[in-house]
Design an enzyme around this catalytic site. Sequence first.
Site, PDB file in Angstrom:
ATOM      1  CG  HIS A   1      63.552  -1.175  11.309  1.00 29.88           C
ATOM      2  ND1 HIS A   1      64.738  -1.748  11.287  1.00 29.88           N
ATOM      3  CD2 HIS A   1      63.016  -1.800   9.963  1.00 29.88           C
ATOM      4  CE1 HIS A   1      64.976  -2.667  10.247  1.00 29.88           C
ATOM      5  NE2 HIS A   1      63.942  -2.657   9.585  1.00 29.88           N
TER       6      HIS A   1
ATOM      7  CG  ASP B   1      65.690 -12.103  10.498  1.00 27.54           C
ATOM      8  OD1 ASP B   1      64.773 -11.960   9.525  1.00 27.54           O
ATOM      9  OD2 ASP B   1      66.596 -11.168  10.424  1.00 27.54           O
TER      10      ASP B   1
ATOM     11  NE  ARG C   1      61.884 -13.465   3.707  1.00 27.95           N
ATOM     12  CZ  ARG C   1      61.762 -12.385   4.390  1.00 27.95           C
ATOM     13  NH1 ARG C   1      62.526 -12.152   5.435  1.00 27.95           N
ATOM     14  NH2 ARG C   1      61.157 -11.225   3.793  1.00 27.95           N
TER      15      ARG C   1
ATOM     16  CB  SER D   1      62.367 -10.522   8.781  1.00 26.72           C
ATOM     17  OG  SER D   1      63.721 -10.119   8.715  1.00 26.72           O
TER      18      SER D   1
ATOM     19  CE  LYS E   1      65.929  -7.916  11.327  1.00 26.99           C
ATOM     20  NZ  LYS E   1      66.369  -8.079   9.746  1.00 26.99           N
TER      21      LYS E   1
END
Length: 438
Positions: free
Chosen positions: A82, A161, A168, A183, A187
Amino acid sequence: MTVYEIISKKRDGLELSDKEISFMVNGFTKCEIPDYQMSAWLMAVYLQGMTKRETLSITQTMLHSGEVVDLSSIAGVKVDKHSTGGVGDKVSIVLAPIAAAAGVPVPMISGRGLGHTGGTLDKLESIPGFRIDFSIEQYRQKIEKIGVCLIGQTNTLAPADKKIYALRDVTATIQCIPLITASIMSKKLAEGIDALVLDVKTGRGAFMQSYEQSVTLAKSLISVGEKFGKPTVAYITNMNEPLGNTVGNWLEIKECIDALHGNGPGDLMEVTHQLCGAMIYLGKKADSIEQGIKTSKEMIASGKAWNKFLEIVKEQNGDVSFIEQPEKYPQSKYSADVLADKTGCIASIDSLEVGLTAITLGAGRQKSDDQIDPKAGIVLHKKTTDAVNAGEKIMTIYSDNQKILEQAKSRLAAAVSYSSTPVKSEKLIYDLNFKIEI
Ligand code: URA
Protein backbone atom coordinates in the site's frame (compact mmCIF):
# COMPACT_ATOMS: atom_id res chain seq x y z
CA MET A 1 -21.47 8.21 28.48
CA THR A 2 -22.58 10.95 26.06
CA VAL A 3 -21.07 12.10 22.79
CA TYR A 4 -20.65 15.55 24.34
CA GLU A 5 -18.55 14.13 27.19
CA ILE A 6 -16.32 12.13 24.82
CA ILE A 7 -15.70 15.16 22.59
CA SER A 8 -14.84 17.28 25.66
CA LYS A 9 -12.50 14.61 27.03
CA LYS A 10 -10.51 14.45 23.78
CA ARG A 11 -10.60 18.25 23.40
CA ASP A 12 -8.93 18.48 26.84
CA GLY A 13 -6.17 16.05 25.80
CA LEU A 14 -7.30 13.05 27.85
CA GLU A 15 -6.95 9.44 26.76
CA LEU A 16 -10.16 7.72 25.66
CA SER A 17 -11.13 4.18 26.65
CA ASP A 18 -11.79 1.45 24.07
CA LYS A 19 -15.49 1.74 24.90
CA GLU A 20 -15.56 5.48 24.24
CA ILE A 21 -13.74 5.08 20.92
CA SER A 22 -16.04 2.30 19.70
CA PHE A 23 -19.09 4.29 20.88
CA MET A 24 -18.03 7.18 18.61
CA VAL A 25 -16.94 5.14 15.58
CA ASN A 26 -19.83 2.65 15.61
CA GLY A 27 -22.40 5.33 16.49
CA PHE A 28 -21.29 7.43 13.50
CA THR A 29 -21.15 4.43 11.13
CA LYS A 30 -24.74 3.52 12.10
CA CYS A 31 -25.84 7.16 11.59
CA GLU A 32 -26.65 7.53 15.32
CA ILE A 33 -24.08 10.32 15.74
CA PRO A 34 -24.53 13.33 13.43
CA ASP A 35 -21.79 14.72 11.18
CA TYR A 36 -21.38 17.89 13.27
CA GLN A 37 -20.52 15.98 16.45
CA MET A 38 -18.24 13.53 14.64
CA SER A 39 -16.49 16.48 12.94
CA ALA A 40 -15.86 18.09 16.32
CA TRP A 41 -14.47 14.81 17.67
CA LEU A 42 -12.24 14.29 14.62
CA MET A 43 -10.86 17.82 14.99
CA ALA A 44 -10.19 17.16 18.70
CA VAL A 45 -8.30 13.98 17.68
CA TYR A 46 -6.43 15.93 15.00
CA LEU A 47 -5.34 18.57 17.52
CA GLN A 48 -4.67 16.36 20.54
CA GLY A 49 -3.50 13.17 18.81
CA MET A 50 -3.98 9.65 20.10
CA THR A 51 -1.83 7.33 22.18
CA LYS A 52 -0.60 4.04 20.70
CA ARG A 53 -3.35 2.23 22.60
CA GLU A 54 -6.03 4.57 21.27
CA THR A 55 -4.68 4.19 17.70
CA LEU A 56 -4.83 0.42 18.01
CA SER A 57 -8.31 0.65 19.47
CA ILE A 58 -9.73 2.85 16.68
CA THR A 59 -8.12 0.57 14.05
CA GLN A 60 -9.70 -2.48 15.71
CA THR A 61 -13.15 -0.84 15.79
CA MET A 62 -12.93 0.31 12.17
CA LEU A 63 -11.67 -3.11 11.03
CA HIS A 64 -14.63 -4.87 12.68
CA SER A 65 -17.19 -2.35 11.42
CA GLY A 66 -17.63 -4.71 8.43
CA GLU A 67 -16.60 -8.01 6.90
CA VAL A 68 -13.09 -9.37 7.47
CA VAL A 69 -12.16 -11.49 4.46
CA ASP A 70 -10.85 -14.96 5.17
CA LEU A 71 -8.36 -16.07 2.52
CA SER A 72 -7.02 -18.99 4.58
CA SER A 73 -8.28 -21.51 1.99
CA ILE A 74 -5.73 -20.07 -0.48
CA ALA A 75 -2.26 -21.59 -0.11
CA GLY A 76 0.71 -19.34 0.53
CA VAL A 77 1.47 -16.16 2.44
CA LYS A 78 -0.82 -13.45 1.06
CA VAL A 79 1.01 -10.12 0.78
CA ASP A 80 -0.25 -6.71 -0.29
CA LYS A 81 1.50 -3.38 -0.79
CA HIS A 82 0.00 0.00 0.00
CA SER A 83 1.21 3.49 -0.83
CA THR A 84 0.20 6.57 1.12
CA GLY A 85 -0.29 8.30 -2.24
CA GLY A 86 1.81 10.21 -4.74
CA VAL A 87 2.07 11.72 -8.22
CA GLY A 88 2.89 9.35 -11.10
CA ASP A 89 2.90 6.50 -8.56
CA LYS A 90 2.02 3.49 -10.69
CA VAL A 91 4.12 1.03 -8.66
CA SER A 92 1.17 -1.22 -7.65
CA ILE A 93 0.30 -1.94 -11.29
CA VAL A 94 3.85 -3.10 -12.09
CA LEU A 95 4.51 -4.84 -8.79
CA ALA A 96 1.29 -6.88 -8.40
CA PRO A 97 1.93 -9.04 -11.51
CA ILE A 98 5.63 -9.40 -10.62
CA ALA A 99 4.89 -10.67 -7.09
CA ALA A 100 2.11 -12.96 -8.33
CA ALA A 101 4.41 -14.34 -11.07
CA ALA A 102 6.95 -15.09 -8.32
CA GLY A 103 4.31 -17.19 -6.55
CA VAL A 104 3.15 -14.71 -3.88
CA PRO A 105 -0.67 -14.43 -3.73
CA VAL A 106 -1.57 -10.72 -3.90
CA PRO A 107 -4.94 -9.56 -2.52
CA MET A 108 -5.00 -5.89 -3.48
CA ILE A 109 -7.79 -3.48 -2.57
CA SER A 110 -6.86 -0.09 -3.95
CA GLY A 111 -8.22 3.43 -3.96
CA ARG A 112 -9.14 6.20 -6.38
CA GLY A 113 -7.31 9.49 -6.87
CA LEU A 114 -7.37 11.62 -3.75
CA GLY A 115 -6.54 15.32 -3.70
CA HIS A 116 -3.58 15.85 -6.05
CA THR A 117 -2.59 12.15 -5.99
CA GLY A 118 -3.55 9.54 -8.57
CA GLY A 119 -5.38 6.30 -7.79
CA THR A 120 -4.64 2.75 -8.93
CA LEU A 121 -8.33 2.09 -9.65
CA ASP A 122 -8.68 5.09 -11.98
CA LYS A 123 -5.56 3.98 -13.83
CA LEU A 124 -6.77 0.39 -14.23
CA GLU A 125 -10.21 1.56 -15.36
CA SER A 126 -8.58 3.43 -18.25
CA ILE A 127 -8.09 -0.03 -19.81
CA PRO A 128 -11.31 -0.53 -21.82
CA GLY A 129 -13.62 -3.01 -20.05
CA PHE A 130 -11.41 -3.46 -16.95
CA ARG A 131 -13.61 -4.14 -13.89
CA ILE A 132 -12.68 -3.40 -10.27
CA ASP A 133 -16.13 -3.99 -8.75
CA PHE A 134 -16.12 -7.74 -8.08
CA SER A 135 -17.78 -9.20 -5.01
CA ILE A 136 -15.60 -10.48 -2.20
CA GLU A 137 -16.35 -14.07 -3.25
CA GLN A 138 -15.31 -13.33 -6.86
CA TYR A 139 -12.17 -11.58 -5.53
CA ARG A 140 -11.32 -14.69 -3.48
CA GLN A 141 -11.90 -16.97 -6.49
CA LYS A 142 -9.71 -14.84 -8.76
CA ILE A 143 -6.82 -14.86 -6.28
CA GLU A 144 -7.19 -18.64 -6.05
CA LYS A 145 -7.20 -18.96 -9.86
CA ILE A 146 -4.44 -16.57 -10.98
CA GLY A 147 -2.79 -15.50 -7.71
CA VAL A 148 -3.83 -11.85 -7.77
CA CYS A 149 -6.85 -9.57 -7.95
CA LEU A 150 -7.05 -5.75 -7.82
CA ILE A 151 -10.40 -4.34 -6.73
CA GLY A 152 -11.93 -1.30 -5.04
CA GLN A 153 -13.20 -0.98 -1.48
CA THR A 154 -16.63 -2.58 -1.18
CA ASN A 155 -19.45 -1.34 1.07
CA THR A 156 -18.88 -4.29 3.36
CA LEU A 157 -15.13 -3.79 3.98
CA ALA A 158 -14.29 -1.33 6.77
CA PRO A 159 -17.44 0.77 6.15
CA ALA A 160 -16.50 2.98 9.12
CA ASP A 161 -13.39 4.11 7.20
CA LYS A 162 -15.42 4.96 4.10
CA LYS A 163 -17.76 7.20 6.12
CA ILE A 164 -15.14 8.77 8.38
CA TYR A 165 -12.77 9.36 5.46
CA ALA A 166 -15.45 11.30 3.54
CA LEU A 167 -15.99 13.52 6.60
CA ARG A 168 -12.24 14.01 7.19
CA ASP A 169 -11.86 15.04 3.56
CA VAL A 170 -14.15 18.06 4.06
CA THR A 171 -13.20 18.97 7.65
CA ALA A 172 -9.42 19.39 7.17
CA THR A 173 -8.64 16.36 9.33
CA ILE A 174 -6.85 14.14 6.79
CA GLN A 175 -3.24 14.89 7.84
CA CYS A 176 -3.51 13.17 11.22
CA ILE A 177 -1.20 10.22 11.88
CA PRO A 178 -3.51 8.12 14.15
CA LEU A 179 -6.45 8.63 11.77
CA ILE A 180 -4.36 7.81 8.67
CA THR A 181 -3.02 4.72 10.45
CA ALA A 182 -6.51 3.50 11.37
CA SER A 183 -7.84 4.27 7.88
CA ILE A 184 -5.11 2.42 6.00
CA MET A 185 -4.67 -0.49 8.40
CA SER A 186 -8.40 -1.20 8.93
CA LYS A 187 -8.83 -1.63 5.14
CA LYS A 188 -5.64 -3.66 4.71
CA LEU A 189 -6.38 -5.94 7.67
CA ALA A 190 -9.94 -6.49 6.37
CA GLU A 191 -8.81 -7.68 2.92
CA GLY A 192 -7.32 -10.98 4.13
CA ILE A 193 -3.56 -10.29 4.11
CA ASP A 194 -0.90 -12.22 6.02
CA ALA A 195 1.79 -9.54 5.59
CA LEU A 196 2.08 -6.01 4.26
CA VAL A 197 4.61 -3.76 2.52
CA LEU A 198 4.07 -0.02 2.87
CA ASP A 199 5.35 2.81 0.73
CA VAL A 200 5.20 5.94 2.86
CA LYS A 201 5.73 8.85 0.50
CA THR A 202 7.54 11.95 1.66
CA GLY A 203 8.06 15.36 0.07
CA ARG A 204 6.17 17.94 -1.96
CA GLY A 205 3.70 15.56 -3.61
CA ALA A 206 3.02 13.47 -0.48
CA PHE A 207 0.40 13.94 2.23
CA MET A 208 3.31 13.92 4.72
CA GLN A 209 5.68 16.57 3.39
CA SER A 210 8.36 16.36 6.09
CA TYR A 211 10.64 13.37 6.51
CA GLU A 212 10.11 13.38 10.30
CA GLN A 213 6.30 13.14 9.90
CA SER A 214 6.73 10.33 7.38
CA VAL A 215 8.93 8.38 9.81
CA THR A 216 6.33 8.82 12.57
CA LEU A 217 3.59 7.60 10.20
CA ALA A 218 5.69 4.62 9.08
CA LYS A 219 6.35 3.66 12.71
CA SER A 220 2.68 3.96 13.59
CA LEU A 221 1.64 1.78 10.61
CA ILE A 222 4.27 -0.88 11.36
CA SER A 223 3.38 -0.94 15.04
CA VAL A 224 -0.33 -1.54 14.31
CA GLY A 225 0.41 -4.18 11.63
CA GLU A 226 2.71 -6.11 13.95
CA LYS A 227 0.21 -5.88 16.86
CA PHE A 228 -2.32 -7.59 14.62
CA GLY A 229 0.23 -10.33 13.94
CA LYS A 230 0.92 -9.25 10.33
CA PRO A 231 4.61 -8.80 9.50
CA THR A 232 4.84 -5.27 8.12
CA VAL A 233 7.71 -3.57 6.30
CA ALA A 234 7.65 0.15 5.46
CA TYR A 235 9.85 2.17 3.15
CA ILE A 236 9.92 5.93 2.99
CA THR A 237 10.27 7.05 -0.61
CA ASN A 238 10.85 10.44 -2.19
CA MET A 239 7.86 12.23 -3.74
CA ASN A 240 9.45 15.61 -4.42
CA GLU A 241 9.19 15.00 -8.17
CA PRO A 242 6.72 12.70 -9.99
CA LEU A 243 7.68 9.02 -10.13
CA GLY A 244 8.48 7.83 -13.65
CA ASN A 245 7.83 9.87 -16.77
CA THR A 246 4.03 10.04 -16.94
CA VAL A 247 1.15 11.46 -14.91
CA GLY A 248 -2.39 10.62 -16.04
CA ASN A 249 -4.31 7.37 -16.17
CA TRP A 250 -3.78 5.77 -19.60
CA LEU A 251 -0.37 7.42 -20.00
CA GLU A 252 0.63 5.67 -16.77
CA ILE A 253 -0.76 2.31 -17.93
CA LYS A 254 1.35 2.69 -21.09
CA GLU A 255 4.40 3.30 -18.90
CA CYS A 256 3.53 0.16 -16.87
CA ILE A 257 3.38 -1.84 -20.13
CA ASP A 258 6.88 -0.58 -20.98
CA ALA A 259 8.05 -1.36 -17.44
CA LEU A 260 6.73 -4.92 -17.62
CA HIS A 261 8.61 -5.33 -20.90
CA GLY A 262 11.84 -4.28 -19.18
CA ASN A 263 11.82 -0.67 -20.42
CA GLY A 264 10.65 1.17 -17.29
CA PRO A 265 12.29 4.41 -16.11
CA GLY A 266 15.01 4.02 -13.47
CA ASP A 267 13.23 5.67 -10.53
CA LEU A 268 9.98 3.71 -11.06
CA MET A 269 11.88 0.43 -11.33
CA GLU A 270 14.05 1.11 -8.28
CA VAL A 271 11.01 1.66 -6.05
CA THR A 272 9.11 -1.24 -7.66
CA HIS A 273 11.92 -3.77 -7.19
CA GLN A 274 12.64 -2.69 -3.61
CA LEU A 275 8.99 -3.00 -2.53
CA CYS A 276 8.44 -6.14 -4.57
CA GLY A 277 11.62 -7.69 -3.15
CA ALA A 278 10.17 -7.15 0.33
CA MET A 279 6.85 -8.71 -0.76
CA ILE A 280 8.60 -11.76 -2.22
CA TYR A 281 10.60 -12.12 1.01
CA LEU A 282 7.54 -11.74 3.28
CA GLY A 283 5.71 -14.17 0.98
CA LYS A 284 8.46 -16.72 1.74
CA LYS A 285 9.59 -16.99 -1.88
CA ALA A 286 13.05 -15.59 -1.08
CA ASP A 287 15.42 -15.85 1.90
CA SER A 288 16.10 -12.13 2.04
CA ILE A 289 14.83 -8.87 0.59
CA GLU A 290 17.95 -8.72 -1.63
CA GLN A 291 17.14 -12.18 -3.00
CA GLY A 292 13.53 -11.01 -3.48
CA ILE A 293 14.79 -8.04 -5.53
CA LYS A 294 16.75 -10.45 -7.75
CA THR A 295 13.64 -12.57 -8.25
CA SER A 296 11.60 -9.44 -9.02
CA LYS A 297 14.05 -8.48 -11.78
CA GLU A 298 14.02 -12.04 -13.13
CA MET A 299 10.21 -11.99 -13.38
CA ILE A 300 10.48 -9.01 -15.74
CA ALA A 301 13.43 -10.36 -17.74
CA SER A 302 11.76 -13.76 -18.29
CA GLY A 303 8.46 -12.23 -19.46
CA LYS A 304 6.60 -13.99 -16.61
CA ALA A 305 5.44 -10.70 -15.07
CA TRP A 306 4.15 -9.49 -18.45
CA ASN A 307 2.22 -12.75 -18.98
CA LYS A 308 0.73 -12.39 -15.48
CA PHE A 309 -0.37 -8.85 -16.31
CA LEU A 310 -2.13 -10.12 -19.45
CA GLU A 311 -3.82 -12.77 -17.29
CA ILE A 312 -4.98 -10.10 -14.82
CA VAL A 313 -6.41 -7.91 -17.59
CA LYS A 314 -8.28 -10.89 -19.12
CA GLU A 315 -9.55 -12.13 -15.75
CA GLN A 316 -10.85 -8.67 -14.84
CA ASN A 317 -12.70 -8.28 -18.16
CA GLY A 318 -10.22 -5.82 -19.72
CA ASP A 319 -9.68 -5.65 -23.48
CA VAL A 320 -6.22 -7.19 -23.87
CA SER A 321 -5.87 -5.86 -27.44
CA PHE A 322 -5.25 -2.34 -26.03
CA ILE A 323 -2.52 -3.70 -23.78
CA GLU A 324 -0.89 -5.59 -26.64
CA GLN A 325 -1.22 -2.69 -29.08
CA PRO A 326 -1.36 0.48 -26.94
CA GLU A 327 -1.00 2.62 -30.08
CA LYS A 328 -4.64 1.90 -30.95
CA TYR A 329 -5.87 3.78 -27.82
CA PRO A 330 -7.55 7.12 -28.71
CA GLN A 331 -5.40 10.25 -28.35
CA SER A 332 -6.32 13.53 -26.66
CA LYS A 333 -7.68 16.16 -29.06
CA TYR A 334 -5.02 18.68 -28.05
CA SER A 335 -1.44 18.63 -26.89
CA ALA A 336 1.16 21.28 -26.06
CA ASP A 337 4.84 21.24 -25.18
CA VAL A 338 6.31 22.89 -22.11
CA LEU A 339 9.73 24.34 -23.00
CA ALA A 340 12.71 25.02 -20.76
CA ASP A 341 13.00 28.73 -20.08
CA LYS A 342 16.66 28.51 -19.04
CA THR A 343 19.81 26.63 -19.97
CA GLY A 344 21.24 24.58 -17.11
CA CYS A 345 20.29 21.59 -14.99
CA ILE A 346 16.81 20.85 -13.72
CA ALA A 347 16.97 21.40 -9.95
CA SER A 348 13.38 20.41 -9.10
CA ILE A 349 9.99 19.55 -10.58
CA ASP A 350 7.30 20.27 -8.01
CA SER A 351 5.17 17.13 -7.91
CA LEU A 352 2.33 18.82 -6.02
CA GLU A 353 1.98 21.36 -8.84
CA VAL A 354 2.23 18.62 -11.48
CA GLY A 355 -0.49 16.60 -9.70
CA LEU A 356 -2.79 19.62 -9.36
CA THR A 357 -2.25 20.59 -13.01
CA ALA A 358 -3.02 17.03 -14.17
CA ILE A 359 -6.41 17.35 -12.47
CA THR A 360 -7.19 20.53 -14.42
CA LEU A 361 -6.37 18.67 -17.66
CA GLY A 362 -9.06 16.08 -16.80
CA ALA A 363 -6.82 13.35 -15.33
CA GLY A 364 -8.41 13.68 -11.86
CA ARG A 365 -11.55 14.93 -10.16
CA GLN A 366 -12.17 18.50 -8.99
CA LYS A 367 -15.54 17.40 -7.50
CA SER A 368 -16.30 13.90 -6.28
CA ASP A 369 -18.74 13.18 -9.15
CA ASP A 370 -16.45 14.47 -11.97
CA GLN A 371 -15.77 12.09 -14.88
CA ILE A 372 -12.10 11.39 -15.48
CA ASP A 373 -10.63 11.70 -19.00
CA PRO A 374 -8.34 8.63 -19.13
CA LYS A 375 -6.29 10.09 -22.02
CA ALA A 376 -5.42 13.36 -20.27
CA GLY A 377 -2.11 13.95 -18.53
CA ILE A 378 1.52 14.88 -18.73
CA VAL A 379 4.61 13.21 -20.19
CA LEU A 380 7.90 14.34 -18.63
CA HIS A 381 10.80 14.31 -21.11
CA LYS A 382 13.28 15.59 -18.51
CA LYS A 383 13.67 14.90 -14.81
CA THR A 384 15.64 16.45 -11.97
CA THR A 385 19.45 16.56 -12.59
CA ASP A 386 19.00 16.44 -16.42
CA ALA A 387 20.82 19.11 -18.42
CA VAL A 388 18.63 21.24 -20.72
CA ASN A 389 18.98 24.07 -23.20
CA ALA A 390 16.57 27.00 -23.16
CA GLY A 391 13.71 26.20 -25.55
CA GLU A 392 14.13 22.42 -25.23
CA LYS A 393 10.98 20.33 -24.67
CA ILE A 394 10.66 19.28 -21.02
CA MET A 395 7.05 18.09 -20.89
CA THR A 396 4.11 17.42 -23.22
CA ILE A 397 0.60 17.89 -21.93
CA TYR A 398 -2.55 16.22 -23.27
CA SER A 399 -6.19 17.25 -22.87
CA ASP A 400 -9.51 17.43 -24.71
CA ASN A 401 -9.97 20.88 -23.19
CA GLN A 402 -8.08 23.36 -25.38
CA LYS A 403 -8.86 26.33 -23.12
CA ILE A 404 -7.00 24.81 -20.20
CA LEU A 405 -3.79 24.03 -22.13
CA GLU A 406 -2.24 27.52 -22.03
CA GLN A 407 -2.89 27.87 -18.31
CA ALA A 408 -1.53 24.36 -17.65
CA LYS A 409 1.57 25.12 -19.74
CA SER A 410 2.52 28.18 -17.69
CA ARG A 411 1.71 26.46 -14.41
CA LEU A 412 3.97 23.52 -15.32
CA ALA A 413 6.74 25.80 -16.57
CA ALA A 414 6.66 27.56 -13.19
CA ALA A 415 6.82 24.18 -11.39
CA VAL A 416 10.35 23.60 -12.74
CA SER A 417 13.44 25.23 -11.21
CA TYR A 418 16.93 25.35 -12.76
CA SER A 419 20.49 25.46 -11.56
CA SER A 420 23.49 26.80 -13.46
CA THR A 421 25.69 24.13 -11.84
CA PRO A 422 25.24 20.31 -11.86
CA VAL A 423 22.54 19.04 -9.49
CA LYS A 424 23.03 16.04 -7.19
CA SER A 425 20.17 13.55 -7.25
CA GLU A 426 18.13 13.24 -4.06
CA LYS A 427 17.77 9.95 -2.25
CA LEU A 428 14.85 7.99 -3.74
CA ILE A 429 14.46 5.32 -1.07
CA TYR A 430 15.36 6.26 2.48
CA ASP A 431 16.94 3.71 4.79
CA LEU A 432 14.65 1.66 6.91
CA ASN A 433 16.68 2.12 10.03
CA PHE A 434 14.16 3.14 12.68
CA LYS A 435 13.45 0.93 15.66
CA ILE A 436 9.82 0.11 16.34
CA GLU A 437 8.65 -0.52 19.87
CA ILE A 438 5.73 -2.89 19.62
N1 URA B 1 -4.99 6.89 2.49
C1 URA B 1 -5.98 6.28 3.22
O1 URA B 1 -6.47 5.22 2.86
N2 URA B 1 -6.40 6.90 4.33
C2 URA B 1 -5.89 8.05 4.79
O2 URA B 1 -6.32 8.53 5.82
C3 URA B 1 -4.87 8.69 4.02
C4 URA B 1 -4.44 8.08 2.88
